[in-house]
Write an enzyme that holds these catalytic residues in place. Structure first.
Site, PDB file in Angstrom:
ATOM      1  N   LYS A  30      -2.233  16.805 -15.598  1.00 28.10           N
ATOM      2  CA  LYS A  30      -1.596  15.496 -15.357  1.00 28.10           C
ATOM      3  C   LYS A  30      -2.431  14.655 -14.393  1.00 28.10           C
ATOM      4  CE  LYS A  30       1.903  14.976 -12.134  1.00 28.10           C
ATOM      5  NZ  LYS A  30       1.664  13.823 -11.266  1.00 28.10           N
ATOM      6  N   ASN A  31      -2.809  15.260 -13.267  1.00 34.12           N
ATOM      7  CA  ASN A  31      -3.482  14.460 -12.236  1.00 34.12           C
ATOM      8  C   ASN A  31      -4.920  14.112 -12.595  1.00 34.12           C
ATOM      9  OD1 ASN A  31      -1.142  14.470 -10.832  1.00 34.12           O
ATOM     10  ND2 ASN A  31      -1.814  15.885  -9.219  1.00 34.12           N
ATOM     11  N   CYS A 124       9.074   7.530  -1.599  1.00 40.72           N
ATOM     12  CA  CYS A 124       9.222   8.608  -2.555  1.00 40.72           C
ATOM     13  C   CYS A 124       9.731   9.847  -1.866  1.00 40.72           C
ATOM     14  CB  CYS A 124       7.928   8.815  -3.305  1.00 40.72           C
ATOM     15  SG  CYS A 124       7.029  10.215  -2.833  1.00 40.72           S
ATOM     16  N   ARG A 129       4.001   7.571   1.492  1.00 40.84           N
ATOM     17  CA  ARG A 129       2.745   7.573   0.722  1.00 40.84           C
ATOM     18  C   ARG A 129       2.203   6.154   0.662  1.00 40.84           C
ATOM     19  NH1 ARG A 129       3.856  11.090  -4.623  1.00 40.84           N
ATOM     20  NH2 ARG A 129       1.598  11.296  -4.761  1.00 40.84           N
ATOM     21  N   ASP A 318       0.995  20.726  -3.947  1.00 41.29           N
ATOM     22  CA  ASP A 318       1.796  20.719  -5.179  1.00 41.29           C
ATOM     23  C   ASP A 318       2.260  22.112  -5.602  1.00 41.29           C
ATOM     24  OD1 ASP A 318       1.631  18.005  -5.276  1.00 41.29           O
ATOM     25  OD2 ASP A 318       0.223  17.890  -6.946  1.00 41.29           O
ATOM     26  N   ARG A 410       8.017  15.155 -15.679  1.00 43.09           N
ATOM     27  CA  ARG A 410       6.871  14.325 -15.275  1.00 43.09           C
ATOM     28  C   ARG A 410       5.588  15.152 -15.252  1.00 43.09           C
ATOM     29  NH1 ARG A 410       7.412  11.480  -9.851  1.00 43.09           N
ATOM     30  NH2 ARG A 410       5.350  10.904 -10.604  1.00 43.09           N
TER      31      ARG A 410
HETATM   32  C1  UD1 Z   1      -2.325  13.076  -5.387  1.00 42.58           C
HETATM   33  C2  UD1 Z   1      -1.611  13.808  -6.489  1.00 42.58           C
HETATM   34  C3  UD1 Z   1      -0.422  14.576  -5.934  1.00 42.58           C
HETATM   35  C4  UD1 Z   1      -0.883  15.497  -4.818  1.00 42.58           C
HETATM   36  C5  UD1 Z   1      -1.682  14.723  -3.775  1.00 42.58           C
HETATM   37  C6  UD1 Z   1      -2.303  15.618  -2.721  1.00 42.58           C
HETATM   38  C7  UD1 Z   1      -2.021  12.409  -8.412  1.00 42.58           C
HETATM   39  C8  UD1 Z   1      -1.467  11.511  -9.455  1.00 42.58           C
HETATM   40  N1  UD1 Z   1      -1.166  12.837  -7.476  1.00 42.58           N
HETATM   41  O1  UD1 Z   1      -1.393  12.153  -4.814  1.00 42.58           O
HETATM   42  O2  UD1 Z   1       0.145  15.341  -6.998  1.00 42.58           O
HETATM   43  O3  UD1 Z   1       0.258  16.055  -4.184  1.00 42.58           O
HETATM   44  O4  UD1 Z   1      -2.749  14.011  -4.403  1.00 42.58           O
HETATM   45  O5  UD1 Z   1      -3.116  16.572  -3.314  1.00 42.58           O
HETATM   46  O6  UD1 Z   1      -3.175  12.779  -8.453  1.00 42.58           O
HETATM   47  N2  UD1 Z   1      -2.440   8.489   2.517  1.00 42.58           N
HETATM   48  C9  UD1 Z   1      -2.395   7.429   3.381  1.00 42.58           C
HETATM   49  N3  UD1 Z   1      -2.842   6.219   2.939  1.00 42.58           N
HETATM   50  C10 UD1 Z   1      -3.330   6.029   1.691  1.00 42.58           C
HETATM   51  C11 UD1 Z   1      -3.374   7.122   0.802  1.00 42.58           C
HETATM   52  C12 UD1 Z   1      -2.928   8.360   1.248  1.00 42.58           C
HETATM   53  O7  UD1 Z   1      -1.961   7.564   4.529  1.00 42.58           O
HETATM   54  O8  UD1 Z   1      -3.725   4.898   1.347  1.00 42.58           O
HETATM   55  C13 UD1 Z   1      -1.963   9.842   2.971  1.00 42.58           C
HETATM   56  C14 UD1 Z   1      -0.687  10.262   2.239  1.00 42.58           C
HETATM   57  O9  UD1 Z   1       0.457   9.720   2.853  1.00 42.58           O
HETATM   58  C15 UD1 Z   1      -0.746  11.774   2.351  1.00 42.58           C
HETATM   59  C16 UD1 Z   1      -2.244  12.057   2.273  1.00 42.58           C
HETATM   60  O10 UD1 Z   1      -2.902  10.833   2.580  1.00 42.58           O
HETATM   61  O11 UD1 Z   1      -0.243  12.203   3.577  1.00 42.58           O
HETATM   62  C17 UD1 Z   1      -2.720  12.562   0.938  1.00 42.58           C
HETATM   63  O12 UD1 Z   1      -2.315  11.683  -0.075  1.00 42.58           O
HETATM   64  P1  UD1 Z   1      -3.173  11.471  -1.406  1.00 42.58           P
HETATM   65  O13 UD1 Z   1      -4.236  12.506  -1.468  1.00 42.58           O
HETATM   66  O14 UD1 Z   1      -3.567  10.044  -1.481  1.00 42.58           O
HETATM   67  O15 UD1 Z   1      -2.102  11.772  -2.517  1.00 42.58           O
HETATM   68  P2  UD1 Z   1      -1.940  10.991  -3.881  1.00 42.58           P
HETATM   69  O16 UD1 Z   1      -3.253  10.538  -4.397  1.00 42.58           O
HETATM   70  O17 UD1 Z   1      -0.833   9.995  -3.754  1.00 42.58           O
END
Ligand code: UD1
Length: 430
Positions: A30-31, A124, A129, A318, A410
């Site tokens: 998925k990711n 969420c 996030r 995850d 999902r």
């Molecule tokens: C992706 C995955 C999700 C997984 C996560 C961590 C997808 C579609 N989803 O989510 O399944 O759990 O990686 O492996 O690929 N953060 C910020 N600011 C930002 C972006 C992130 O503070 O602009 C923080 C988030 O709050 C979190 C951390 O960074 O604490 C990691 O988030 P991130 O790696 O971005 O997760 P996703 O890409 O949303």
């Protein structure tokens, strides 16, 4: 904060304990497929994807691509993305609300149309996030953003010829968003440091390079991108889903009876295999066949463990809810510290309702192993929590009714049918 507003109202009734016997085959990731589908916006050529799972999130991304002007054809696990000739770069709230990964079309749409207006993702169920890293990175690429009325609107300025972006945290989404966008900045050399190195990011790098992008450093924390004028259509096969595989391995360790899990990429699951090594129940992996054979493990002689989630190659957040279910039955005190989404613990109260003994202190779950779980009505708050509760329901004595279970669709392709094929009876009610 619990649900993200999906229609999650379905219920799953699980009568435990049950055994899983036979073969489960892991689907495409998925990711990996979501950002790759988003990157199709960089070209008008046809994109032909294989090993695409049929998931609610993939359908949401199809909806977004269609609203952006793509025409999609689907045959089994094949997805063909074509251009209608028009690009619409305004994406409404509804699909972004359903799935945060949809926000990653913002950068590519801005480059294609000179402008984009995309709903800002909301709260969420696994903790805050934000998208600040995305917007700061894009700003360095020349994309200025204004947030108003819940939407982010962009303006494209001329970027510098050499751009350095250092991510404050190796965010998967921000790495993918900035990387994808930088590919089409003709003549611009971008370096992104402290990148996420999750296998799904590497899959995206490989896909983009196949489209004609010039990216080096795939699989490392420094990506260098030389922007090109045009990207082309490709055929590409998505990697297997390591989280689906990991979930079924954990399930098999609790309720498996000679269960075979096929299409497993062990190189993406070393952290899970190490956890099982450390607790004294190694995973039986056949490298040639890329399959795991797993049966219910005797829990009594196992060791408790202290572990933490971390960006790849660390233990994936995850899989944290699912391994928590497992550890709730391992004698002694185990701890899991969540370093990625620090408040991702909504499943804990539900597991406690089933007889687990877990408390949360700051970002650590402290688990006192119990010798059995008992069925109870519980609520799934997110996709992986739903999987953790399903595993708990299968090992518990009596009936578990998981409400809001639709989150599970999902991220787990045909989980209902797949588990039925290995002898598990589930009743799903809408
Ligand atoms: C992706 C995955 C999700 C997984 C996560 C961590 C997808 C579609 N989803 O989510 O399944 O759990 O990686 O492996 O690929 N953060 C910020 N600011 C930002 C972006 C992130 O503070 O602009 C923080 C988030 O709050 C979190 C951390 O960074 O604490 C990691 O988030 P991130 O790696 O971005 O997760 P996703 O890409 O949303």
């Amino acid at each position: 904060m619990k649900s993200i507003g999906l229609d999650t109202s379905g219920k799953m009734i699980v009568k435990g304990p049950q055994k899983a016997k036979g073969t489960l085959t892991v689907s495409g990731a998925k990711n990996a497929v979501l950002p790759i589908m988003g990157a199709s916006l960089l070209t008008d050529d046809d994109i032909d994807l294989r090993n695409v799972p049929d998931l609610a999130d993939v359908r949401t991304m199809i909806e977004i691509l269609e609203s952006a002007g793509k025409v999609i054809e689907r045959f089994d696990d094949q997805l063909i993305i074509k251009s209608s000739g028009n690009i619409n770069s305004e994406i409404p709230y509804e699909p972004v609300r359903k799935m945060r990964a949809s926000f990653n079309v913002y950068g590519p749409l801005t480059l294609r149309n000179g402008y984009a207006k995309v709903a800002l993702p909301g709260g969420c169920s696994i903790g805050a996030r934000p998208v600040d890293f995305h917007l700061e990175g894009l700003k360095k690429l020349g994309i200025e953003s204004t947030i108003e009325h819940g939407f982010v609107t962009s303006k494209l300025n001329n970027p510098n010829s050499f751009i350095n972006i250092s991510l404050p945290f190796p965010s998967v989404g921000a790495t993918e968003h900035v990387l994808t966008t930088a590919c089409l900045l003709e003549g611009v050399k971008t370096t992104i440091t402290n990148c996420a190195i999750e296998p799904e990011v590497t899959d995206l790098v490989n896909f983009l390079n196949k489209m004609g992008a010039k990216i080096t450093g795939g699989g490392t924390s420094i990506l260098k991108i030389e922007g090109v004028k045009k990207l082309s259509g490709v055929k590409y096969t998505i990697i297997p889903d390591r989280i689906e595989a990991g979930t079924y391995i954990i399930l098999g360790k609790l309720v498996g009876e000679k269960l075979t899990i096929k299409n497993v990429s062990a190189e993406h699951l070393n952290s899970l295999f190490s956890v099982f090594d450390n607790i004294g129940s190694p995973v039986d992996y056949d490298e040639k066949k890329r399959e795991v054979k797993v049966s219910e493990t005797l829990l009594n002689p196992l060791n408790s463990i202290s572990m933490e989630t971390a960006p790849f190659p660390g233990f994936p957040t995850d899989l944290q809810p699912q391994i928590t279910t497992f550890l709730s039955l391992v004698p002694g005190r185990s701890t899991i510290t969540e370093t990625v989404f620090k408040s991702r613990f909504y499943h804990i109260d539900e597991l406690n309702r089933m007889g687990a003994k877990i408390r949360v202190e700051d970002n650590t779950a402290i688990i006192e192993g119990v010798n059995k779980l008992s069925g109870a009505p519980v609520e799934a708050t997110d996709l992986r929590a739903a999987a953790a509760l399903l595993i708990a329901g299968l090992v518990a004595e009596g009936e578990t009714i998981i409400s809001n279970v639709d989150h599970i669709f999902r991220g787990y392709e045909n989980i209902h049918e797949k588990l039925e094929q290995v002898g598990i009876e589930l009743i799903y009610e809408k």
